[in-house]
Scaffold this motif. Structure first.
Motif, mmCIF file in Angstrom:
data_model
loop_
_atom_site.group_PDB
_atom_site.id
_atom_site.type_symbol
_atom_site.label_atom_id
_atom_site.label_comp_id
_atom_site.label_asym_id
_atom_site.label_seq_id
_atom_site.Cartn_x
_atom_site.Cartn_y
_atom_site.Cartn_z
ATOM 1 N N UNK A 144 -7.689 -10.041 2.467
ATOM 2 C CA UNK A 144 -7.673 -10.915 1.296
ATOM 3 C C UNK A 144 -7.348 -10.124 0.032
ATOM 4 N N UNK A 145 -7.935 -8.936 -0.095
ATOM 5 C CA UNK A 145 -7.660 -8.090 -1.253
ATOM 6 C C UNK A 145 -6.192 -7.688 -1.295
ATOM 7 N N UNK B 249 -3.891 -10.614 -2.355
ATOM 8 C CA UNK B 249 -3.898 -10.835 -3.802
ATOM 9 C C UNK B 249 -3.031 -9.818 -4.539
ATOM 10 N N UNK B 250 -3.016 -8.595 -4.021
ATOM 11 C CA UNK B 250 -2.300 -7.519 -4.706
ATOM 12 C C UNK B 250 -0.813 -7.489 -4.375
ATOM 13 N N UNK B 251 -0.449 -7.721 -3.113
ATOM 14 C CA UNK B 251 0.935 -7.511 -2.682
ATOM 15 C C UNK B 251 1.585 -8.723 -2.006
ATOM 16 N N UNK C 240 0.144 2.971 -5.595
ATOM 17 C CA UNK C 240 -0.645 3.908 -6.397
ATOM 18 C C UNK C 240 -1.326 3.193 -7.564
ATOM 19 N N UNK C 241 -0.609 2.240 -8.172
ATOM 20 C CA UNK C 241 -1.192 1.444 -9.265
ATOM 21 C C UNK C 241 -2.363 0.615 -8.739
ATOM 22 N N UNK C 242 -2.180 0.022 -7.553
ATOM 23 C CA UNK C 242 -3.259 -0.736 -6.900
ATOM 24 C C UNK C 242 -4.466 0.165 -6.667
ATOM 25 N N UNK C 243 -4.217 1.380 -6.181
ATOM 26 C CA UNK C 243 -5.298 2.347 -5.950
ATOM 27 C C UNK C 243 -6.104 2.607 -7.222
ATOM 28 N N UNK C 244 -5.407 2.873 -8.306
ATOM 29 C CA UNK C 244 -6.086 3.206 -9.557
ATOM 30 C C UNK C 244 -6.878 2.018 -10.111
ATOM 31 N N UNK C 245 -6.324 0.818 -9.970
ATOM 32 C CA UNK C 245 -7.028 -0.376 -10.448
ATOM 33 C C UNK C 245 -8.257 -0.658 -9.598
ATOM 34 N N UNK C 246 -8.142 -0.488 -8.293
ATOM 35 C CA UNK C 246 -9.275 -0.748 -7.393
ATOM 36 C C UNK C 246 -10.406 0.254 -7.601
ATOM 37 N N UNK C 247 -10.053 1.474 -7.975
ATOM 38 C CA UNK C 247 -11.085 2.491 -8.200
ATOM 39 C C UNK C 247 -11.972 2.154 -9.394
ATOM 40 N N UNK C 248 -11.502 1.239 -10.246
ATOM 41 C CA UNK C 248 -12.326 0.792 -11.363
ATOM 42 C C UNK C 248 -13.350 -0.257 -10.921
ATOM 43 N N UNK C 249 -13.169 -0.763 -9.695
ATOM 44 C CA UNK C 249 -14.018 -1.852 -9.202
ATOM 45 C C UNK C 249 -14.899 -1.414 -8.038
ATOM 46 N N UNK D 44 -9.819 3.803 0.211
ATOM 47 C CA UNK D 44 -9.196 4.490 1.343
ATOM 48 C C UNK D 44 -9.059 3.539 2.528
ATOM 49 N N UNK D 45 -10.095 2.756 2.801
ATOM 50 C CA UNK D 45 -10.043 1.780 3.899
ATOM 51 C C UNK D 45 -8.928 0.758 3.662
ATOM 52 N N UNK D 46 -8.782 0.306 2.409
ATOM 53 C CA UNK D 46 -7.772 -0.711 2.098
ATOM 54 C C UNK D 46 -6.354 -0.170 2.251
#
Length: 326
Positions: free
Chosen positions: A87-88, A91-93, A107-116, A123-125
């Motif tokens: 689901x995540x 929403x992103x891609x 990489x942008x998705x990674x950085x945004x997710x690390x804020x949450x 890493x799992x995602x």
């Protein structure tokens, strides 16, 4: 040479025919874009690195994610947790074309997710997205011209493993507090064997041989069956629970085990903070080493596949190590 012709509707139709390759066609609104695309494709064919983009350009990422969820996830033990991750990723891609997915976007998705969420969750995602793209490429024939974009993304640094040791007094207090005989037995088995929560929940009496002091685990997280030795304390706990001829040993499901454990540790009960059920596996692994077992012996009991993972689950006491030094 590519053939470029202007159609009646004002668009430019490109056709590239080269021996040894399927005919490539594409339509553009601008002639400059048509010529640029033709130059790239022809160059790739000349260099022998051409990969058809047709399927990737026609397929949305959400279609691939959904197909993976429908066809592949049901065969995986991680189905429930991966459904949430799907689901995540949707929403992103979801609205991207497969051919347009880039490492920069991931990489942008990674950085945004690390804020949450934490690094391990991210890493799992990313790992799941990589498995989905790899399946699409290898099994479904959707080739990605630039290779897997996930392979070009730096993953977050893994968090340090928890180093919480669960003292014997804490374990005794939790067991004395809970009213569940099943949970008491599960706690003892977890500490004595290092079995995972799901492994404990799926145990059947057919798997257990109290005479040989073993418990066979046909279904494990790593998909590698193993037989776990039972200590005298583990055998005693099972006998106290009441040995049956067949059926599941415990009625508690995996999630219920964690919930019951948390309730037993709550302030109005055992009042033990900072401990999770999974910490019992850490504790068990450390205790096995402290008993003098070597790496191969401990791995055979706990089911760890790599030394790195075994190290993350092992927290030896410095005072015990000091006693071994001359």
């Amino acid at each position: 040479m590519p053939t470029i012709r202007k159609r009646g509707d004002g668009q430019y139709h490109v056709q590239i025919r080269k021996r040894g390759y399927p005919t490539q066609t594409k339509t553009f609104t601008k002639e400059a874009d048509a010529r640029r695309w033709a130059t790239i494709i022809e160059s790739e064919m000349e260099r022998g690195v051409f990969v058809s983009r047709t399927e990737a350009e026609a397929t949305l990422v959400k279609d691939v994610l959904q197909r993976y969820a429908d066809e592949v996830l049901p065969t995986k033990r991680s189905e429930q947790s991966d459904k949430s991750r799907i689901k995540t990723l949707l929403n992103a891609f979801g609205d991207y074309r497969m051919a347009s997915l880039t490492s920069t976007q991931i990489a942008k998705f990674r950085d945004q997710r690390l804020q949450v969420v934490g690094p391990q969750s991210v890493i799992h995602e990313i790992n799941l997205l990589n498995r989905v793209l790899k399946t699409a490429t290898m099994d479904w024939g959707i080739a990605l011209p630039g290779g897997l974009p996930t392979a070009q993304v730096r993953k977050p640094t893994k968090p340090r493993g928890r180093d919480r040791r669960v003292a014997e007094a804490e374990i005794a207090k939790i067991c004395s507090t809970t009213e569940s005989a099943e949970l008491r037995t599960i706690i003892v088995l977890a500490v004595e064997t290092g079995m995972r929560r799901n492994e404990l929940a799926s145990l059947t009496w057919d798997d257990i041989d109290l005479t040989k002091q073993t418990a066979h685990l046909p279904n494990t997280k790593t998909d590698v069956p193993r037989t776990v030795p039972l200590s005298k304390a583990a055998v005693k706990a099972l006998k106290l629970l009441g040995h049956q001829n067949e059926g599941r040993v415990f009625s508690l499901q995996a999630e219920s085990i964690s919930q019951a454990f948390e309730r037993a540790c709550a302030p109005h009960r055992a009042n033990i903070a900072g401990v999770r059920f999974h910490d019992l596996r850490h504790e068990a692994t450390s205790r096995l080493f402290e008993k003098g077992l070597n790496v191969m012996e401990v791995a055979a009991i706990t089911g760890h596949k790599t030394l790195d993972m075994l190290k993350r689950y092992t927290h030896l006491k410095a005072e015990d190590l000091a006693k071994k030094l001359k």
